[in-house]
Design an enzyme around this catalytic site. Sequence first.
Site, PDB file in Angstrom:
ATOM      1  N   PRO A 176       0.815  -1.223   0.000  1.00 20.68           N
ATOM      2  CA  PRO A 176       0.000   0.000   0.000  1.00 20.68           C
ATOM      3  C   PRO A 176       0.848   1.273   0.000  1.00 20.68           C
ATOM      4  O   PRO A 176       0.539   2.224  -0.723  1.00 20.68           O
ATOM      5  CB  PRO A 176      -0.821  -0.121   1.289  1.00 20.68           C
ATOM      6  CG  PRO A 176      -0.905  -1.590   1.539  1.00 20.68           C
ATOM      7  CD  PRO A 176       0.419  -2.137   1.096  1.00 20.68           C
ATOM      8  N   ASP A 177       1.915   1.288   0.796  1.00 21.88           N
ATOM      9  CA  ASP A 177       2.795   2.458   0.822  1.00 21.88           C
ATOM     10  C   ASP A 177       3.502   2.655  -0.504  1.00 21.88           C
ATOM     11  O   ASP A 177       3.623   3.776  -1.013  1.00 21.88           O
ATOM     12  CB  ASP A 177       3.837   2.306   1.937  1.00 21.88           C
ATOM     13  CG  ASP A 177       3.233   2.447   3.314  1.00 21.88           C
ATOM     14  OD1 ASP A 177       2.569   3.466   3.567  1.00 21.88           O
ATOM     15  OD2 ASP A 177       3.434   1.556   4.149  1.00 21.88           O
TER      16      ASP A 177
END
Length: 352
Positions: A176-177
């Site tokens: 996600p990052d």
Amino acid sequence: MTTAATPALAQAPLEGLRILDLSHFVAGPWCTVLLRELGAEVIKVEPPGGEISRNMGGVYAAGESAIFLGFNSGKKSVCIDLKTAEGREAVVRMAHEADVVVQNFRPGTAERLGVGAEQLRKVRPELVYCAITAFGPDGPYAERPANDPLIQALSGAMWATTTPGGTPIRMGVSLPDFAAGVLAAIGILSAIRRKSSTGKGATVDINLLDSQLYAQTDLLAGGEFSPSVQNGSVRCSEGRYFWVEADGGDSARVPVQGLSEVLRNDTARTRTLEHPTVGELHQLKIPVDVDPPWPATASPPPLLGADTRDILGELGFSDRTIERLADQGIINDDQIRTSNVNTTTPHNKEMP
């Protein structure tokens, strides 16, 4: 494929672009380190004591967190207290000299600090402003804090990595990052490209949940994911694990490797930088190969406040004013930075 014999271009593609980096932890710094790798100047603003990733994680080298070392190479560090009026004034002046501002505060925090998109673009319409949040600027989750495991759980990513026994597990990488950081960089570069013809800046909004969902677009197209009984990792008699894949009629069997095995003696993918406290720092190169190549921009992550004095001097702050700000604890400059290198037990804290 770029070869050693190919002459390098005279400058990196983003040379001359100034990024004011107000971000912390992973997603924002991942975005700005990508822009730095492409030649942009990145000025990282940190609070007294350093941004959160300097003091988080389970791996440290000479008092420096691996999380910080991984996502801040080549940046300049200005250590300044945004909770003070003079600190805010200095950061606003930095923003007025920047082409891009990136932040990943919770919604509303940047505005309270006087560095929100509308506040800065009101006096600098050509500014490209990027805000990275967990869930977006509004909605039921907007004010909630989140990290990588929470986003994986909420987005369906954890369900997609369910074990054969039926237990959802977290991926071992912070997808996600990474997805948010890459999409933010693409959004910024697209806004810069449009500005070249319109003269107008933009506000770019990216959130981790949508970024992770976008990374799963194939799962959406194929319907709900269910683990395949034909594929999986198998432990062999010699103790090694292998991934065995039998879908499609052509079977495959590859070893499940650790990072050290993948990168053993691999100088094509890695580089070694000299860090002032760590010494030799091994990192992965950006996996973008271009012919003809541009000059390398790699340099180690900065010590806390290493560039405070120089940046404030460029903005017109006198030596006397800088000394006063340092005496008052509003800034930490390069002459006192060694006292701020973390050598204590990691602890959690938040940016303002």
